[in-house]
Design a protein around this motif. Structure first.
Motif, short mmCIF file in Angstrom:
data_model
loop_
_atom_site.label_atom_id
_atom_site.label_comp_id
_atom_site.label_asym_id
_atom_site.label_seq_id
_atom_site.Cartn_x
_atom_site.Cartn_y
_atom_site.Cartn_z
N SER A 118 0.81 -1.22 0.00
CA SER A 118 0.00 0.00 0.00
C SER A 118 0.84 1.27 0.00
O SER A 118 0.63 2.17 0.82
CB SER A 118 -0.94 0.02 1.22
N GLN A 119 1.80 1.35 -0.92
CA GLN A 119 2.61 2.56 -1.03
C GLN A 119 3.13 2.72 -2.45
O GLN A 119 3.49 1.74 -3.11
CB GLN A 119 3.80 2.49 -0.06
N VAL A 120 3.16 3.96 -2.91
CA VAL A 120 3.73 4.25 -4.22
C VAL A 120 5.25 4.20 -4.12
O VAL A 120 5.82 4.28 -3.03
CB VAL A 120 3.27 5.62 -4.75
N ALA A 121 5.91 4.08 -5.25
CA ALA A 121 7.38 4.05 -5.28
C ALA A 121 7.95 5.40 -4.87
O ALA A 121 7.27 6.44 -5.00
CB ALA A 121 7.85 3.67 -6.69
N PRO A 122 9.18 5.43 -4.36
CA PRO A 122 9.77 6.68 -3.85
C PRO A 122 9.71 7.85 -4.83
O PRO A 122 9.42 8.98 -4.44
CB PRO A 122 11.22 6.28 -3.56
N GLN A 123 9.96 7.56 -6.11
CA GLN A 123 10.00 8.65 -7.09
C GLN A 123 8.61 9.20 -7.42
O GLN A 123 8.50 10.24 -8.08
CB GLN A 123 10.70 8.19 -8.38
N ASP A 124 7.56 8.52 -6.97
CA ASP A 124 6.19 8.94 -7.29
C ASP A 124 5.53 9.71 -6.14
O ASP A 124 4.34 10.03 -6.22
CB ASP A 124 5.34 7.72 -7.65
N GLY A 125 6.26 9.97 -5.09
CA GLY A 125 5.70 10.66 -3.94
C GLY A 125 6.30 12.04 -3.73
O GLY A 125 7.05 12.52 -4.58
N GLY A 191 -0.65 -4.89 -3.19
CA GLY A 191 -1.81 -4.02 -3.19
C GLY A 191 -3.01 -4.75 -2.63
O GLY A 191 -3.00 -5.98 -2.47
N TRP A 192 -4.08 -3.98 -2.34
CA TRP A 192 -5.30 -4.54 -1.74
C TRP A 192 -6.50 -4.09 -2.56
O TRP A 192 -6.63 -2.92 -2.91
CB TRP A 192 -5.42 -4.08 -0.29
N THR A 193 -7.38 -5.04 -2.86
CA THR A 193 -8.47 -4.78 -3.82
C THR A 193 -9.36 -3.62 -3.41
O THR A 193 -9.84 -2.87 -4.26
CB THR A 193 -9.35 -6.04 -3.98
N ASP A 194 -9.61 -3.47 -2.11
CA ASP A 194 -10.53 -2.45 -1.64
C ASP A 194 -9.83 -1.29 -0.93
O ASP A 194 -10.44 -0.59 -0.12
CB ASP A 194 -11.57 -3.08 -0.69
N ASP A 195 -8.57 -1.11 -1.24
CA ASP A 195 -7.79 -0.04 -0.62
C ASP A 195 -8.21 1.30 -1.21
O ASP A 195 -7.97 1.58 -2.38
CB ASP A 195 -6.30 -0.28 -0.86
N ASP A 196 -8.84 2.15 -0.38
CA ASP A 196 -9.28 3.45 -0.87
C ASP A 196 -8.26 4.55 -0.59
O ASP A 196 -8.53 5.73 -0.80
CB ASP A 196 -10.64 3.83 -0.27
N GLU A 197 -7.06 4.15 -0.10
CA GLU A 197 -6.00 5.12 0.15
C GLU A 197 -4.88 5.01 -0.89
O GLU A 197 -4.39 6.04 -1.38
CB GLU A 197 -5.44 4.92 1.56
N VAL A 198 -4.47 3.79 -1.20
CA VAL A 198 -3.42 3.56 -2.19
C VAL A 198 -3.91 2.45 -3.13
O VAL A 198 -3.84 1.27 -2.79
CB VAL A 198 -2.09 3.16 -1.55
N VAL A 216 -1.84 -8.68 -5.65
CA VAL A 216 -3.02 -7.97 -5.15
C VAL A 216 -3.83 -8.94 -4.31
O VAL A 216 -4.23 -10.02 -4.78
CB VAL A 216 -3.87 -7.40 -6.30
N LEU A 217 -4.05 -8.58 -3.05
CA LEU A 217 -4.79 -9.41 -2.11
C LEU A 217 -6.16 -8.80 -1.83
O LEU A 217 -6.35 -7.58 -1.94
CB LEU A 217 -4.01 -9.56 -0.80
N ASP A 218 -7.10 -9.64 -1.44
CA ASP A 218 -8.45 -9.17 -1.12
C ASP A 218 -8.44 -8.39 0.20
O ASP A 218 -7.79 -8.81 1.17
CB ASP A 218 -9.41 -10.34 -0.98
N GLY A 219 -9.14 -7.27 0.20
CA GLY A 219 -9.28 -6.55 1.45
C GLY A 219 -9.03 -5.07 1.32
O GLY A 219 -8.64 -4.57 0.26
N ARG A 223 -6.39 -4.39 6.30
CA ARG A 223 -6.60 -5.82 6.50
C ARG A 223 -5.34 -6.53 6.98
O ARG A 223 -5.40 -7.57 7.64
CB ARG A 223 -7.12 -6.47 5.21
N PHE A 224 -4.18 -5.99 6.66
CA PHE A 224 -2.93 -6.63 7.06
C PHE A 224 -2.81 -6.78 8.58
O PHE A 224 -2.07 -7.64 9.08
CB PHE A 224 -1.73 -5.84 6.53
#
Length: 240
Positions: A118-125, A191-198, A216-219, A223-224
């Motif tokens: 649940s995080q973008v790569a360093p160069q994308d932030g 990644g997470w299927t229902d992640d509304d942040e990332v 990509v995992l469900d949740g 959920r982690f």
């Protein structure tokens, strides 16, 4: 294995483990974030990392940059790297895990795997809704996390950790890496299927940082916290 007693870990590494995964808590939280996780998965030791300024290290200053935090963590973990190991970070701490991997690689102790969830790569932030939050909004976020872990928010404790969260978010704001160092170990971007942040699609930049596998995992985003079986499979499978 050399002596491994360190304030950075909530317990000593299991001497019989054939591999280790170091679990980094996300912004504003301590190692208790992983209270619902098992201590091991087969021969793989699962070790929560206690960062400065929280829980058992509450009186210590919070490092001002990811690089400073990663360097101090690398110093502390080096005695524990006598078996193959991986770093796992979720959201904010995925970038700390990446920086620690870079520093340990430079010291000749590269991890066997880097797991970023649940995080973008360093160069994308930097990105994230917390970058624009007020302290009151951050306090609300901490209350949500505490309830998700089965606890009840205590106002004084929430106020204390809101200061830690503010420092962590400020470190994230300062973290600008247009040309990230490429790590030698494989990277697994989770990644997470229902992640509304990332959203999983926003994590596509990680191959710039190393050879990357996408999972990509469900949740949803949190959920982690419950150590779902399929996440443990992802983390421990490559280390068996």
């Amino acid at each position: 294995m050399r002596t491994t007693r360190t304030r950075w870990l909530t317990r000593e590494p299991a001497p019989a483990a054939t591999a280790r995964v170091f679990l980094l808590p996300y912004a504003g939280c301590g190692a208790g974030l992983f209270r619902n996780w098992p201590k091991e998965r087969g021969p793989v030791d699962l070790l929560p990392v206690e960062l400065p300024g929280r829980e058992t290290r509450l009186g210590e200053p919070v490092p001002g940059t990811f690089q400073e935090l990663a360097s101090a963590m690398a110093d502390a973990l080096e005695p524990c790297l006598d078996v193959p190991y991986a770093l796992f970070g979720h959201c904010w701490s995925a970038l700390v895990a990446y920086e620690a991997a870079v520093q340990l690689q430079a010291r000749g102790h590269a991890p066997a795997r880097l797991f970023v969830s649940s995080q973008v790569a360093p160069q994308d932030g930097p990105v994230g809704r917390m970058l624009g939050m007020t302290d009151d909004e951050m306090a609300g976020e901490l209350g949500t996390t505490i309830r998700a872990l089965g606890g009840q928010p205590h106002p004084e404790l929430v106020a204390l950790y809101t200061r830690v969260l503010r420092a962590d978010v400020d470190a994230s704001r300062r973290y600008v890496v247009p040309e990230p160092v490429r790590v030698s170990c494989p990277v697994t971007a989770i990644g997470w299927t229902d992640d509304d942040e990332v959203a999983p699609a926003s994590m596509r930049g990680w191959p710039v940082c190393g050879d990357t596998e996408f999972v990509v995992l469900d949740g949803a985003h949190h959920r982690f916290l419950d150590a779902p079986r399929e996440l443990l499979d992802v983390l421990c499978g490559p280390l068996h």
